[in-house]
Design a protein around this motif. Structure first.
Motif, mmCIF file in Angstrom:
data_model
loop_
_atom_site.group_PDB
_atom_site.id
_atom_site.type_symbol
_atom_site.label_atom_id
_atom_site.label_comp_id
_atom_site.label_asym_id
_atom_site.label_seq_id
_atom_site.Cartn_x
_atom_site.Cartn_y
_atom_site.Cartn_z
ATOM 1 N N PHE A 1 47.061 45.258 4.392
ATOM 2 C CA PHE A 1 46.258 45.116 5.577
ATOM 3 C C PHE A 1 44.810 44.653 5.016
ATOM 4 C CE2 PHE A 1 42.537 47.221 7.517
ATOM 5 C CZ PHE A 1 42.556 46.571 8.757
ATOM 6 N N GLU B 1 50.426 50.023 12.022
ATOM 7 C CA GLU B 1 49.743 50.361 13.223
ATOM 8 C C GLU B 1 50.356 51.238 14.084
ATOM 9 O OE1 GLU B 1 48.611 45.700 14.346
ATOM 10 O OE2 GLU B 1 50.769 45.891 14.222
ATOM 11 N N ASP C 1 46.448 48.654 17.614
ATOM 12 C CA ASP C 1 46.652 47.499 17.114
ATOM 13 C C ASP C 1 45.739 46.875 16.377
ATOM 14 O OD1 ASP C 1 49.141 47.000 18.514
ATOM 15 O OD2 ASP C 1 47.859 46.398 20.177
ATOM 16 N N LEU C 2 46.067 46.517 14.980
ATOM 17 C CA LEU C 2 45.099 46.329 14.074
ATOM 18 C C LEU C 2 44.627 44.746 14.182
ATOM 19 C CD1 LEU C 2 46.687 48.148 10.851
ATOM 20 C CD2 LEU C 2 44.576 48.730 12.012
ATOM 21 N N LEU D 1 41.035 40.528 13.524
ATOM 22 C CA LEU D 1 41.071 41.739 13.728
ATOM 23 C C LEU D 1 40.563 42.287 14.969
ATOM 24 C CD1 LEU D 1 39.151 42.964 10.397
ATOM 25 C CD2 LEU D 1 41.264 43.522 11.034
ATOM 26 N N ASP E 1 39.393 48.062 16.959
ATOM 27 C CA ASP E 1 40.014 49.258 16.156
ATOM 28 C C ASP E 1 40.282 48.703 14.682
ATOM 29 O OD1 ASP E 1 39.948 51.051 18.224
ATOM 30 O OD2 ASP E 1 41.784 50.443 18.988
ATOM 31 N N GLY E 2 40.650 47.488 14.500
ATOM 32 C CA GLY E 2 41.105 47.046 13.084
ATOM 33 C C GLY E 2 39.788 46.928 12.305
ATOM 34 N N PHE F 1 38.824 50.431 11.095
ATOM 35 C CA PHE F 1 39.690 50.849 10.129
ATOM 36 C C PHE F 1 39.138 49.849 8.923
ATOM 37 C CE2 PHE F 1 43.786 50.913 7.878
ATOM 38 C CZ PHE F 1 43.819 52.262 7.684
ATOM 39 N N TYR F 2 39.074 48.845 8.826
ATOM 40 C CA TYR F 2 38.965 47.820 7.873
ATOM 41 C C TYR F 2 37.726 48.204 7.066
ATOM 42 C CZ TYR F 2 37.632 43.826 4.868
ATOM 43 O OH TYR F 2 37.331 43.022 3.820
#
Length: 294
Positions: free
Chosen positions: A9, A40, A46-47, A57, A60-61, A64-65
């Motif tokens: 990811f 996911e 959804d990333l 991205l 949310d992605g 998270f990153y």
């Protein structure tokens, strides 16, 4: 959640392209695609936004990153710490042939006396090649020269400030003038250069290109003794760091306009964790030389 899924990811997020991430990770595209979909599904978000060939991205992605990147970096650092604790202390050091004889031998003697338990692995490379190996983390430290294309992610501590002199044999025609010479004056003089892994090679070539002249290069070498021998036999002239020249070499320095000054020092890649061996070497230099960080 698997660590491999997170690494896939992170690489896709950096590359913004699964194909490029696949090449960097040496993993097939389907493997990466499946891993991210499973991630996911587990996170229930959804990333990435997926639009034809483009990938980016989601909000949310991106969250998270940013959170998981620090975790993975800390984990990688922990792995390095554990390896350093378990393995025999060692240090991979790049040393240019031109400075090895007159400078590094003194450093080596003192360092080994104070840290006999550290196993030094010494590799002869010019500055340009050493910097490539530092980036690839094939070297821990390198003795380099400043001034030419230093990477932004390395630290450099100077040990000695000096300059290159133009040397020739006593019977060379270029000694017949009393004037201070420049690159225009030596455009037809046979030269011996250190090879393309050395900063001085790049500098001399750039100077000749600046006046629109192709230099008369007899030979490129990586060995200081080879260069001095050829110069002493009157076959060529060459630029050499002044401290490398001994009275017994029988070489004559030609008066040269705008001498090429240079700082010789130790360089290493900047990162969160440095092994105890690297820290010991840097600390030894700081305690035994008058140094100023650049």
């Amino acid at each position: 959640m698997k660590l491999s899924q997170i690494r896939y990811f992170l690489e896709v997020a950096k590359c913004k392209n699964i194909t490029q991430a696949s090449k960097k990770l040496y993993v097939s595209q389907p493997t990466i695609t499946v891993a991210i979909k499973e991630l996911e599904k587990e996170l229930e978000i959804d990333l990435f936004h997926r639009e034809k060939q483009r990938i980016s991205l989601t909000d949310d992605g991106r969250f998270f990153y940013e959170e998981v990147l620090e975790i993975v970096e800390n984990l990688d650092n922990l792995v390095e710490v554990v390896k350093d604790r378990k393995k025999e202390s060692s240090l991979k050091l790049g040393v240019p042939p031109m400075t090895g004889a007159f400078l590094f031998s003194k450093i080596l003697k003192g360092f080994r006396s104070k840290y006999p338990h550290i196993n030094l692995e010494i590799y002869e490379h010019g500055t340009i090649k050493s910097r490539e190996l530092l980036q690839e983390e094939e070297l821990d430290l390198a003795i380099t020269t400043s001034g030419y294309s230093k990477p932004n992610n390395t630290n450099f501590i100077p040990i000695l400030k000096t300059s290159y002199g133009l040397y020739t044999s006593k019977d060379q025609p270029i000694l017949e003038t009393e004037n201070t010479l420049n690159f225009e004056d030596i455009k037809k003089v046979p030269l011996i250069l250190f090879n393309k892994g050395f900063n001085i090679n790049q500098k001399v070539i750039e100077e000749f290109e600046g006046i629109g002249v192709k230099p008369n290069i007899l030979l490129e070498t990586g060995q200081i003794e080879t260069a001095k021998q050829i110069i002493s036999e009157g076959l060529a002239s060459g630029f050499i760091i002044k401290e490398c020249i001994k009275d017994s070499d029988g070489l004559i320095e030609v008066p040269f306009k705008n001498p090429m000054s240079v700082s010789i020092g130790v360089e290493w890649k900047r990162k969160k964790y440095q092994s105890s061996s690297v820290e010991s070497f840097i600390e030894y230099l700081k305690n035994n030389y008058e140094l100023n960080s650049i």
